[in-house]
Design an enzyme around this catalytic site. Sequence first.
Site, PDB file in Angstrom:
ATOM      1  N   HIS A 117      -8.212  -4.463  -1.696  1.00 32.87           N
ATOM      2  CA  HIS A 117      -6.873  -3.979  -1.361  1.00 32.87           C
ATOM      3  C   HIS A 117      -6.331  -4.588  -0.076  1.00 32.87           C
ATOM      4  O   HIS A 117      -5.145  -4.917   0.023  1.00 32.87           O
ATOM      5  CB  HIS A 117      -6.933  -2.452  -1.227  1.00 32.87           C
ATOM      6  CG  HIS A 117      -5.631  -1.802  -0.945  1.00 32.87           C
ATOM      7  ND1 HIS A 117      -4.601  -1.754  -1.866  1.00 32.87           N
ATOM      8  CD2 HIS A 117      -5.167  -1.172   0.165  1.00 32.87           C
ATOM      9  CE1 HIS A 117      -3.570  -1.117  -1.338  1.00 32.87           C
ATOM     10  NE2 HIS A 117      -3.880  -0.760  -0.103  1.00 32.87           N
ATOM     11  N   ASP A 166      -8.785  -5.459  -6.200  1.00 38.24           N
ATOM     12  CA  ASP A 166      -8.404  -4.167  -5.624  1.00 38.24           C
ATOM     13  C   ASP A 166      -9.064  -3.033  -6.422  1.00 38.24           C
ATOM     14  O   ASP A 166      -8.805  -2.877  -7.610  1.00 38.24           O
ATOM     15  CB  ASP A 166      -6.881  -4.018  -5.659  1.00 38.24           C
ATOM     16  CG  ASP A 166      -6.356  -2.909  -4.767  1.00 38.24           C
ATOM     17  OD1 ASP A 166      -7.113  -1.965  -4.481  1.00 38.24           O
ATOM     18  OD2 ASP A 166      -5.176  -2.974  -4.378  1.00 38.24           O
ATOM     19  N   SER A 224       0.838  -1.188   0.000  1.00 36.73           N
ATOM     20  CA  SER A 224       0.000   0.000   0.000  1.00 36.73           C
ATOM     21  C   SER A 224       0.883   1.253   0.000  1.00 36.73           C
ATOM     22  O   SER A 224       1.734   1.389  -0.877  1.00 36.73           O
ATOM     23  CB  SER A 224      -0.961  -0.036   1.189  1.00 36.73           C
ATOM     24  OG  SER A 224      -1.997   0.901   1.031  1.00 36.73           O
TER      25      SER A 224
END
Length: 314
Positions: A294, A265, A128
Site C-alpha cells: 500500500h 497492496d 489511501s
Amino acid sequence: MDEAGCPQQEALLFRDRPLLLDSGQVLSDLRVAYHTYGEAREDATLVLHALTGTSAVHEWWPDFLGRGRPLDPTTDYIVCANVLGGCAGTTSAAELGDVPLTLADMARVGRALLEHLGITRVRVIGSSMGGLLAYAWLLECPDLVERAVIIGAPARHSPWAIGLNTAARSAIRAAPGGEGLKVARQIAMLSYRSPQSFAVTQTGQRTRGVAAITSYLEYQGEKLHARFCEKTYVTLTAAMDAFQPSDADLRSIQAPVLAVGISSDVLYPAAEVQEHAALLPRSTYWELESIHGHDAFLMDAGELPDVVRDFLHR
C-alpha cells in the site's frame, strides 16, 4: 517562495452559519489548517491526505510537488487542508469530544474552505484515506470537482479493512494513554507493506536477539505516538469504515476519475480498487507495479507521477 518555504495557514469557518453534521449535531467556529502552493486563482488542485497525514504536502509527497511534477506550483494553485477531526492544526477530535464525524462532513468543511479562498472548481487527488475522501467529494460536491485521481483506495471499506481498523481501535481502548496507539500503528504498518517488501527490507536483526521487523514496528509505533492523537485515530478510522456508498451512488458520478491500484497492496487489493472504479461511468484504471504494498505510492512511485500529471492536466 519555493514549496518548502510555504507556511501553514489557518481559517476560522462556520462563524455565521453553523455546520450541520450527518449525525444531526451542529458545529460552529471551526479552525481549518491548510497549505497552499502557487498563485491564488479560481481553479485549483485539491490534495487530500492519508490517515496520519498533514496539509504539508511538501513534507510527505516531494515526488509529486514541484516544477514539472503533477502538483506544479509554477502553473497550478494547490491546496491541502488537514481534515476535520485531525490533529495537525484543524479542530481536532479531542476538541470535539464524542461527536461522530463522516467523510461527507469533512468534504463539507473542505468546500467551505474553498469558498473562503475564492475557489470555484477543483481537480481532486487523494491517496489511501484521501482516496476514500475523494469519493466523498465526488458524491457531496459534484458541482465543484472537474476530475479526480484516487490512489490506493476503494470506494468503500471491505470487512477486511474494517476488521483491521476494529483491532486498532480495540488496542487504543484497551491501553489508553499512548500504548494502545503504538500497537494500532504496528497493526496498520503490517497492512501498509507486503510480505515481499518486508522480506527485502526487514530480514535478520538490527539489535542482537531482536528481529528487524520487531524493531521496525516498535519504532513506527513510537514515532506515531510522538506526533498523533489517539482520539483522532479512532474518529477518522470510524468515519472511513462507515463510508459505504452503494453501487448506484458510484454510477451517479459523472466526473472523469483515474483510479490507481497497487499490485501488492494487501490493505486495499488492486482487484478491489479496479472493481469499484469499473462502476464509475467515466473511469480509467491504472496499476502501479511494486513489491512494497500500500505504501508504494509514497516510497516506490515509479511511473505514477507521470500518469497522474497527464490525467490531471489533460
